[in-house]
Design an enzyme around this catalytic site. Structure first.
Site, PDB file in Angstrom:
ATOM      1  N   CYS A 131      10.212  36.699  76.654  1.00  0.00           N
ATOM      2  CA  CYS A 131      11.158  36.044  75.639  1.00  0.00           C
ATOM      3  C   CYS A 131      12.593  36.552  75.558  1.00  0.00           C
ATOM      4  O   CYS A 131      12.949  37.029  75.719  1.00  0.00           O
ATOM      5  CB  CYS A 131      10.473  35.922  74.247  1.00  0.00           C
ATOM      6  SG  CYS A 131      11.820  34.903  72.951  1.00  0.00           S
ATOM      7  N   GLU A 161       6.632  45.479  74.706  1.00  0.00           N
ATOM      8  CA  GLU A 161       7.627  44.964  74.912  1.00  0.00           C
ATOM      9  C   GLU A 161       8.530  46.694  73.866  1.00  0.00           C
ATOM     10  O   GLU A 161       9.966  46.590  74.901  1.00  0.00           O
ATOM     11  CB  GLU A 161       8.137  44.464  73.442  1.00  0.00           C
ATOM     12  CG  GLU A 161       9.284  44.311  72.819  1.00  0.00           C
ATOM     13  CD  GLU A 161       9.569  43.289  72.266  1.00  0.00           C
ATOM     14  OE1 GLU A 161       8.805  42.504  70.934  1.00  0.00           O
ATOM     15  OE2 GLU A 161      10.161  43.222  70.769  1.00  0.00           O
TER      16      GLU A 161
HETATM   17  S1  SF4 Z   1      10.321  37.821  70.102  1.00  0.00           S
HETATM   18 FE1  SF4 Z   1       7.736  37.329  70.470  1.00  0.00          FE
HETATM   19  S2  SF4 Z   1       7.581  37.024  68.713  1.00  0.00           S
HETATM   20 FE2  SF4 Z   1       9.246  36.054  68.929  1.00  0.00          FE
HETATM   21  S3  SF4 Z   1       9.886  33.878  69.530  1.00  0.00           S
HETATM   22 FE3  SF4 Z   1       9.583  35.414  71.375  1.00  0.00          FE
HETATM   23  S4  SF4 Z   1       7.499  35.377  71.853  1.00  0.00           S
HETATM   24 FE4  SF4 Z   1       7.384  34.752  69.789  1.00  0.00          FE
END
Ligand code: SF4
Length: 364
Positions: A131, A161
């Site tokens: 992400c 993460e």
């Molecule tokens: S950090 Fe994780 S929860 Fe937040 S937008 Fe990105 S994937 Fe989604």
């Protein structure tokens, strides 16, 4: 950004969708002290990062053909993983399980540079579905490490993460699991300390951890912008409002989904008498409903809306057919597909149809 809609003038949600087999009539409609109803939190469910990661795997399967390997669960939801497995995705723990030369997708939670290097050494074609909001935290870690800061990374030990972010600057990162860890933190130079965090934590608990850290290290520097992402924050704000009126809160999400587990905690801390997390509607127990008039429902950021609809259908069986949405924010963030996919799809009909962006961006 917040648009608060009161529960009284909020729209009613229709339930006229087809029923899933095997769940009809399982829950009984027993009397409650007041009229039965559901308060449905919004925002809930898929965030932009999850939407992008899931589409990245689907597009990779379409374009390169099965199998496509995925390091770790692409997102922390068992239903999503199972559905992608049916389409030909193979989930592995580490890149050394992937055949040389194959395609591998890195999950939305991100990877440490050591994993990227290992994939490259193996000749894998990597597609990075990290992400962008996790990547932002990685960049912060790199920058503060370069400036020789000690980084206090607030997050849960063992979470992918956290491993990815810490892996960007292993010699500069100290993990802070909770406020209770703070008295035991040791730093080299208390004048040069910064805190960063996992994106999916409880906002309130993180702020408490920061408060205690600052008591110990008054010159503690803040991150340049919020590390806890918009989706995590928005879902917590919505369930806080719902929990004030709900005796029971049901959170749809998997056990390893940090943001889903946090939603249960936030509901309990903000007025719900009971709160449970379920992967599927069939996990709802009849006894949870005893004496309950108002049920709050929400879902974590990796949960497809269909699973929430199944919960609403089962609750309708139990007499909770009145569903009112409680909306506390609008979300319209969208991310482009990973650059490796955009490159390979360029000129391809799918890429043109999507404009190189995610399903949400395509308006689906
Ligand atoms: S950090 Fe994780 S929860 Fe937040 S937008 Fe990105 S994937 Fe989604």
């Amino acid at each position: 950004m917040d648009t608060v809609t009161s529960t009284t003038d909020a729209p009613r949600i229709g339930l006229g969708m087809p029923r899933m087999p095997g769940v009809r009539g399982r829950l009984k409609d027993i009397p409650a002290p007041r009229p039965k109803r559901v308060l449905l939190a919004a925002p809930r469910g898929y965030c932009a990062g999850v939407d992008r990661a899931v589409i990245a795997v689907e597009k990779a399967l379409e374009h390169y053909g099965a199998p496509v390997y995925v390091r770790k669960q692409i997102v922390h939801n068992i239903h999503v993983v199972t559905e992608l497995e049916k389409q030909g995705a193979i989930f592995v723990d580490e890149v050394d399980e992937v055949p040389e030369g194959a395609h591998v997708v890195f999950s939305a939670h991100g990877v440490a540079p050591a994993v990227v290097n290992a994939a490259s050494d193996r000749g894998l074609h990597a597609i990075d579905a990290t992400c962008p909001l996790v990547t932002k935290v990685h960049r912060e870690a790199v920058r503060f490490a370069r400036d020789d800061y000690e980084i206090l990374l607030i997050g849960h030990e063992g979470h992918e993460e956290v491993e990815g972010t810490a892996g960007e600057a292993p010699d500069h990162v100290t993990l802070v699991n909770s406020p209770d860890d703070v008295p035991n933190i040791e730093v080299r130079d208390p004048e040069k300390v910064v805190w960063l965090s996992q994106t999916t934590l409880s906002v309130d608990e993180t702020m408490e951890t920061v408060r205690r850290l600052r008591e110990r290290f008054p010159n503690l520097q803040d991150p340049p912008s919020d590390d806890i992402c918009y989706a995590t924050q928005n879902r917590q704000v919505a369930i806080k409002k719902v929990a004030q009126e709900a005796e029971l809160v049901i959170v749809v999400g998997s056990a390893n989904s940090s943001n889903s587990v946090r939603l249960v905690e936030v509901a309990l801390e903000n007025g719900a008498k009971a709160a449970y997390r379920v992967d599927y509607s069939t996990e709802i127990k009849q006894e949870w409903l005893d004496g309950v008039s108002t049920i709050g429902v929400t879902s974590g950021a990796s949960v497809p809306e269909g699973l929430v609809k199944e919960v609403l259908l089962e609750l309708e069986d139990a007499g909770y057919g009145e569903v009112t949405e409680v909306k506390t924010a609008e979300e319209d963030l969208m991310f482009s597909l990973p650059k490796e996919l955009r490159r390979d799809l360029s000129g391809n009909r799918d890429a043109r149809a999507l404009g190189g962006r995610t399903r949400a961006n395509a308006g689906a």
